[in-house]
Structures are given as C-alpha cells and as structure tokens.
Design a protein around this motif. Structure first.
Motif, PDB file in Angstrom:
ATOM      1  N   TYR A 103       0.837  -1.214   0.000  1.00  0.00           N
ATOM      2  CA  TYR A 103       0.000   0.000   0.000  1.00  0.00           C
ATOM      3  C   TYR A 103       0.868   1.258   0.000  1.00  0.00           C
ATOM      4  O   TYR A 103       0.672   2.169  -0.811  1.00  0.00           O
ATOM      5  N   ILE A 104       1.856   1.295   0.907  1.00  0.00           N
ATOM      6  CA  ILE A 104       2.680   2.513   1.025  1.00  0.00           C
ATOM      7  C   ILE A 104       3.363   2.804  -0.317  1.00  0.00           C
ATOM      8  O   ILE A 104       3.304   3.924  -0.835  1.00  0.00           O
ATOM      9  N   TYR A 151       2.046   5.943  -2.571  1.00  0.00           N
ATOM     10  CA  TYR A 151       2.845   7.176  -2.468  1.00  0.00           C
ATOM     11  C   TYR A 151       3.946   7.314  -3.510  1.00  0.00           C
ATOM     12  O   TYR A 151       4.266   8.437  -3.907  1.00  0.00           O
ATOM     13  N   THR A 196      -5.359   9.726   0.037  1.00  0.00           N
ATOM     14  CA  THR A 196      -5.423   8.487   0.823  1.00  0.00           C
ATOM     15  C   THR A 196      -6.218   8.685   2.122  1.00  0.00           C
ATOM     16  O   THR A 196      -6.309   7.750   2.928  1.00  0.00           O
ATOM     17  N   LEU A 215      -5.706  11.324   4.482  1.00  0.00           N
ATOM     18  CA  LEU A 215      -4.846  11.805   5.569  1.00  0.00           C
ATOM     19  C   LEU A 215      -5.500  12.944   6.342  1.00  0.00           C
ATOM     20  O   LEU A 215      -6.388  13.631   5.840  1.00  0.00           O
ATOM     21  N   LEU A 216      -4.996  13.162   7.551  1.00  0.00           N
ATOM     22  CA  LEU A 216      -5.406  14.350   8.303  1.00  0.00           C
ATOM     23  C   LEU A 216      -4.762  15.582   7.671  1.00  0.00           C
ATOM     24  O   LEU A 216      -5.361  16.629   7.497  1.00  0.00           O
ATOM     25  N   GLY A 227      -0.751  16.028   5.319  1.00  0.00           N
ATOM     26  CA  GLY A 227      -0.028  15.347   4.267  1.00  0.00           C
ATOM     27  C   GLY A 227       0.651  16.454   3.493  1.00  0.00           C
ATOM     28  O   GLY A 227       1.506  17.135   4.053  1.00  0.00           O
ATOM     29  N   PHE A 231       7.018  14.666   6.038  1.00  0.00           N
ATOM     30  CA  PHE A 231       5.909  13.728   5.879  1.00  0.00           C
ATOM     31  C   PHE A 231       6.281  12.594   4.923  1.00  0.00           C
ATOM     32  O   PHE A 231       6.156  11.421   5.268  1.00  0.00           O
ATOM     33  N   VAL A 239       6.794   8.534   5.514  1.00  0.00           N
ATOM     34  CA  VAL A 239       5.947   7.519   4.883  1.00  0.00           C
ATOM     35  C   VAL A 239       6.788   6.499   4.103  1.00  0.00           C
ATOM     36  O   VAL A 239       6.591   5.287   4.236  1.00  0.00           O
ATOM     37  N   SER A 287       8.548  -1.719   7.872  1.00  0.00           N
ATOM     38  CA  SER A 287       7.495  -2.747   7.845  1.00  0.00           C
ATOM     39  C   SER A 287       8.003  -4.008   7.151  1.00  0.00           C
ATOM     40  O   SER A 287       7.711  -5.119   7.584  1.00  0.00           O
ATOM     41  N   GLY A 344       7.596  11.214  13.685  1.00  0.00           N
ATOM     42  CA  GLY A 344       6.151  11.121  13.935  1.00  0.00           C
ATOM     43  C   GLY A 344       5.725  12.053  15.061  1.00  0.00           C
ATOM     44  O   GLY A 344       4.710  12.745  14.972  1.00  0.00           O
ATOM     45  N   ILE A 345       6.548  12.087  16.140  1.00  0.00           N
ATOM     46  CA  ILE A 345       6.224  12.962  17.280  1.00  0.00           C
ATOM     47  C   ILE A 345       6.263  14.428  16.826  1.00  0.00           C
ATOM     48  O   ILE A 345       5.404  15.236  17.191  1.00  0.00           O
ATOM     49  N   THR A 405      -0.449   7.679  20.376  1.00  0.00           N
ATOM     50  CA  THR A 405       0.582   7.370  19.371  1.00  0.00           C
ATOM     51  C   THR A 405       1.939   7.900  19.831  1.00  0.00           C
ATOM     52  O   THR A 405       2.978   7.296  19.542  1.00  0.00           O
ATOM     53  N   THR A 406       1.937   9.014  20.558  1.00  0.00           N
ATOM     54  CA  THR A 406       3.207   9.565  21.058  1.00  0.00           C
ATOM     55  C   THR A 406       3.857   8.603  22.052  1.00  0.00           C
ATOM     56  O   THR A 406       5.082   8.389  22.026  1.00  0.00           O
ATOM     57  N   VAL A 426       6.957  -0.943  17.031  1.00  0.00           N
ATOM     58  CA  VAL A 426       7.124  -0.360  15.686  1.00  0.00           C
ATOM     59  C   VAL A 426       5.880  -0.670  14.840  1.00  0.00           C
ATOM     60  O   VAL A 426       5.470   0.125  14.013  1.00  0.00           O
ATOM     61  N   ARG A 446      -4.427   0.301  12.487  1.00  0.00           N
ATOM     62  CA  ARG A 446      -5.269   0.100  11.294  1.00  0.00           C
ATOM     63  C   ARG A 446      -5.992  -1.242  11.359  1.00  0.00           C
ATOM     64  O   ARG A 446      -7.174  -1.342  11.053  1.00  0.00           O
TER      65      ARG A 446
HETATM   66  C1  HEM Z   1       7.541   3.185  13.339  1.00  0.00           C
HETATM   67  C2  HEM Z   1       6.601   2.774  12.539  1.00  0.00           C
HETATM   68  C3  HEM Z   1       5.698   3.687  11.742  1.00  0.00           C
HETATM   69  C4  HEM Z   1       5.155   3.396  10.547  1.00  0.00           C
HETATM   70  C5  HEM Z   1       5.312   2.065   9.823  1.00  0.00           C
HETATM   71  C6  HEM Z   1       4.357   4.532  10.125  1.00  0.00           C
HETATM   72  C7  HEM Z   1       3.641   4.602   8.953  1.00  0.00           C
HETATM   73  C8  HEM Z   1       2.966   5.713   8.487  1.00  0.00           C
HETATM   74  C9  HEM Z   1       2.265   5.838   7.235  1.00  0.00           C
HETATM   75  C10 HEM Z   1       2.144   4.736   6.190  1.00  0.00           C
HETATM   76  C11 HEM Z   1       1.738   7.077   7.177  1.00  0.00           C
HETATM   77  C12 HEM Z   1       0.875   7.684   6.042  1.00  0.00           C
HETATM   78  C13 HEM Z   1      -0.578   7.538   6.451  1.00  0.00           C
HETATM   79  C14 HEM Z   1      -1.290   6.518   5.616  1.00  0.00           C
HETATM   80  O1  HEM Z   1      -1.177   6.551   4.381  1.00  0.00           O
HETATM   81  O2  HEM Z   1      -1.976   5.651   6.197  1.00  0.00           O
HETATM   82  C15 HEM Z   1       2.083   7.759   8.383  1.00  0.00           C
HETATM   83  C16 HEM Z   1       1.712   9.031   8.693  1.00  0.00           C
HETATM   84  C17 HEM Z   1       1.876   9.589   9.917  1.00  0.00           C
HETATM   85  N1  HEM Z   1       2.540   9.034  11.004  1.00  0.00           N
HETATM   86 FE1  HEM Z   1       3.535   7.311  11.011  1.00  0.00          FE
HETATM   87  N2  HEM Z   1       4.447   5.494  11.081  1.00  0.00           N
HETATM   88  C18 HEM Z   1       5.225   5.012  12.099  1.00  0.00           C
HETATM   89  C19 HEM Z   1       5.502   5.637  13.297  1.00  0.00           C
HETATM   90  C20 HEM Z   1       4.888   6.779  13.705  1.00  0.00           C
HETATM   91  C21 HEM Z   1       4.965   7.307  15.030  1.00  0.00           C
HETATM   92  C22 HEM Z   1       5.728   6.661  16.183  1.00  0.00           C
HETATM   93  C23 HEM Z   1       4.225   8.436  15.027  1.00  0.00           C
HETATM   94  C24 HEM Z   1       3.942   9.383  16.157  1.00  0.00           C
HETATM   95  C25 HEM Z   1       4.481   9.386  17.316  1.00  0.00           C
HETATM   96  C26 HEM Z   1       3.701   8.634  13.693  1.00  0.00           C
HETATM   97  C27 HEM Z   1       2.942   9.704  13.294  1.00  0.00           C
HETATM   98  C28 HEM Z   1       2.435   9.898  12.041  1.00  0.00           C
HETATM   99  C29 HEM Z   1       1.667  11.055  11.632  1.00  0.00           C
HETATM  100  C30 HEM Z   1       1.304  12.233  12.488  1.00  0.00           C
HETATM  101  C31 HEM Z   1       1.328  10.870  10.290  1.00  0.00           C
HETATM  102  C32 HEM Z   1       0.498  11.812   9.406  1.00  0.00           C
HETATM  103  C33 HEM Z   1      -0.932  11.269   9.419  1.00  0.00           C
HETATM  104  C34 HEM Z   1      -1.925  12.110   8.630  1.00  0.00           C
HETATM  105  O3  HEM Z   1      -1.574  13.144   8.076  1.00  0.00           O
HETATM  106  O4  HEM Z   1      -3.104  11.690   8.598  1.00  0.00           O
HETATM  107  N3  HEM Z   1       4.110   7.595  12.934  1.00  0.00           N
HETATM  108  N4  HEM Z   1       2.836   6.917   9.176  1.00  0.00           N
END
Ligand code: HEM
Length: 275
Positions: free
Chosen positions: A41-42, A46, A61, A63-64, A66, A78, A82, A89, A126-127, A145-146, A182, A189
C-alpha cells in the motif's frame, strides 16, 4: 495398563510446547503477510504520486494532513516518514525470521542497524509531525501514538545494547517488543478495521473523536505487548494448561488480525493503489 498405552500416545501427540509455538508461528505468518500488504500500500499509493510530482494527491489516501502548500519542510518530513515506513514494515518481518539469523548473521546485523536507525527516525519524526506540525485529530489519540513513539525509542535502545553485549536471549526478547511497538501504527489500522467489521463501527465518529477512536491508539500497542509477555511466560512455563490456554488466546488473535487485515486491505489500502 493405562500407563503402558499412555506413554507412546504422549510421544506420538503434539506437545503443548509445540502447540504454543505453532500458534505463535501462525500469528507471525498472518502478520508477515499483513505487513507486506501494508508495504505494498505505502509503495503503491505514495511512490507513483511522488515520482509524478503530484504531491497534493498524497492527500487522496484520507490523511489528516499530508501535503500542505508552502510547507516544504513539513512536506519533506511527511514523505520521508511515509517512504521509510515501508522499509521498517518490510525489514521487521525479515529480522524475526530464525533462518535469516542463523544462516546470514552479517545480513541480520546490517538490516538490524538500519531497522533500529529508521525506527528511531520514524518515532522522532512522527512525534514532530504531531506536536510541531500539528497533525492530529485530537490530543488524546495523539498522546496514545506519542507514547508508542517513546516506547519505540526505549525498545530500540535495549535491543541494540543487548545485541552489542551479546546477551542474545535478552536481545531476542527486546527485539520482539521493538517489533510490536514499531508495528503499533499497523496494529491501529488492523484493530480499527476488525472492530469496525465486528461491531458496525461502535464508538467511531467521522471526526475521529469517538471513544473507540481515542482508545484504539493506546490499545493497539498495549494489548499486543501484554499478549507478547504472556506468550513469553507461557514458553518458559512448565504448566501444560497455561501453555494450552495461551495457544488458544493466540489463535483468537490470529482470527482478529486476519479480519482486521481483510478490512484494511479492502477499505483502506487497495482503493488507493496507483498501479
Ligand atoms: C515506526 C513505525 C511507523 C510506521 C510504519 C508509520 C507509517 C505511516 C504511514 C504509512 C503514514 C501515512 C498515512 C497513511 O497513508 O496511512 C504515516 C503518517 C503519519 N505518522 Fe507514522 N508510522 C510510524 C511511526 C509513527 C509514530 C511513532 C508516530 C507518532 C508518534 C507517527 C505519526 C504519524 C503522523 C502524524 C502521520 C500523518 C498522518 C496524517 O496526516 O493523517 N508515525 N505513518
């Protein structure tokens, strides 16, 4: 007489330890397939949009946030988050395969270093996305999530330290915890979709602030961590009933994971593929 016949029967049958390990392997196979579905998917959602320069189409997709106009740094943060998410993964699954560790130890070490570095980058990034860029549906879900992000940093430190000190059993245990945290965002999801299918979406709101929307980010890493600890205890335990009970629990988890993956693939992931 019963002893005479019972002994060969016990030898022929599958031992509780084997049943327990078998349930763990079954869950891992389902999870590995599911992680690779997430990877496809990723990449499929993307990479084509990014290579085509259609950055604003990232947001298709669901997103909140992006792509945001005039926020080059945020957009770069961002998309690097991604795309590197695809690497962790895919790599997490490879790292946990015993055959890779046994037959290709140097490969395991190199992938391990890359995995830990990328996991730390994703957690910190992410944080920052949540609290600096402001990408969050609400503060409570964002806090969940944090915490997962902070646990990634802790588990990554212990996994690396035990590996460097050649404390292999502790390294293995922490590596599994690292894999679980991780996978926290993947579990979100999967859990979300399993719950949506099973209950018709109870407690979920379109604005992402229903009780389920707030609880899932916490439960998505807490429940798998607790199940992992119970599984490890059962493996070490001598109690047959404990081993069988935990094997049953893992089989239930297999069903929930498969259901959630089916939902995630049908509703979240496959509709966004560009190939
Ligand atoms: C370590 C493994 C992680 C993976 C595999 C991962 C994966 C992803 C993916 C695929 C997206 C794009 C959203 C989508 O298309 O579904 C995303 C967005 C995002 N992730 Fe992660 N992430 C990880 C860790 C984190 C962590 C630890 C945080 C926060 C503490 C975080 C915060 C975010 C945020 C804020 C977005 C933007 C979401 C949005 O705009 O809707 N992620 N991540």
């Amino acid at each position: 007489m019963s002893d005479t016949f019972a002994a060969p029967a016990r030898r022929r049958g599958i031992s509780p330890q084997k049943l327990l390990q078998g349930s763990g392997v079954l869950w891992f196979i389902i999870a590995a397939i599911g992680q690779w579905m997430f990877v496809s998917y990723i990449l499929g959602a993307y990479v084509p949009r990014t290579l085509g320069g259609n950055f604003e189409r990232w947001n298709e997709t669901g997103l909140l946030e992006g792509y945001v106009q005039n926020d080059a740094l945020g957009n770069l943060g961002f998309i690097s988050h991604v795309l590197l998410a695809a690497f962790v993964s895919a790599a997490g699954v490879i790292q946990l395969l015993p055959v890779i560790r046994r037959k290709f130890p140097a490969f395991h070490r190199w992938i391990g270093r890359a995995y830990i570095s990328v996991a730390v980058f994703l957690a910190v990034g992410g944080i920052l996305l949540i609290w600096v860029r402001g990408t969050r549906a609400n503060d409570w879900a964002a806090l969940g999530t944090t915490i997962d992000g902070l646990l990634i940093l802790i588990a990554a430190t212990f996994t690396l330290r035990h590996a460097m000190a050649r404390r292999i059993d502790l390294h293995r245990r922490w590596a599994m915890r690292l894999f679980v945290v991780v996978s926290g965002v993947w579990f979100i999801r999967v859990a979300y979709m399993a719950w949506a299918i099973a209950t018709g979406g109870a407690g979920m709101h379109r604005t992402m602030d229903g009780p389920t929307d707030i609880l899932v980010p916490y439960l998505a890493f807490l429940v798998p961590l607790v199940v992992l600890e119970i599984y490890q205890k059962a493996r070490d335990s001598r109690s047959v009933s404990f081993k069988l009970g935990v094997a049953g629990l893992i089989v239930v988890c297999c069903g929930i994971t498969a259901l959630g993956l089916f939902g995630a693939w049908m509703m979240m992931w496959s509709p966004n593929l560009q190939y």
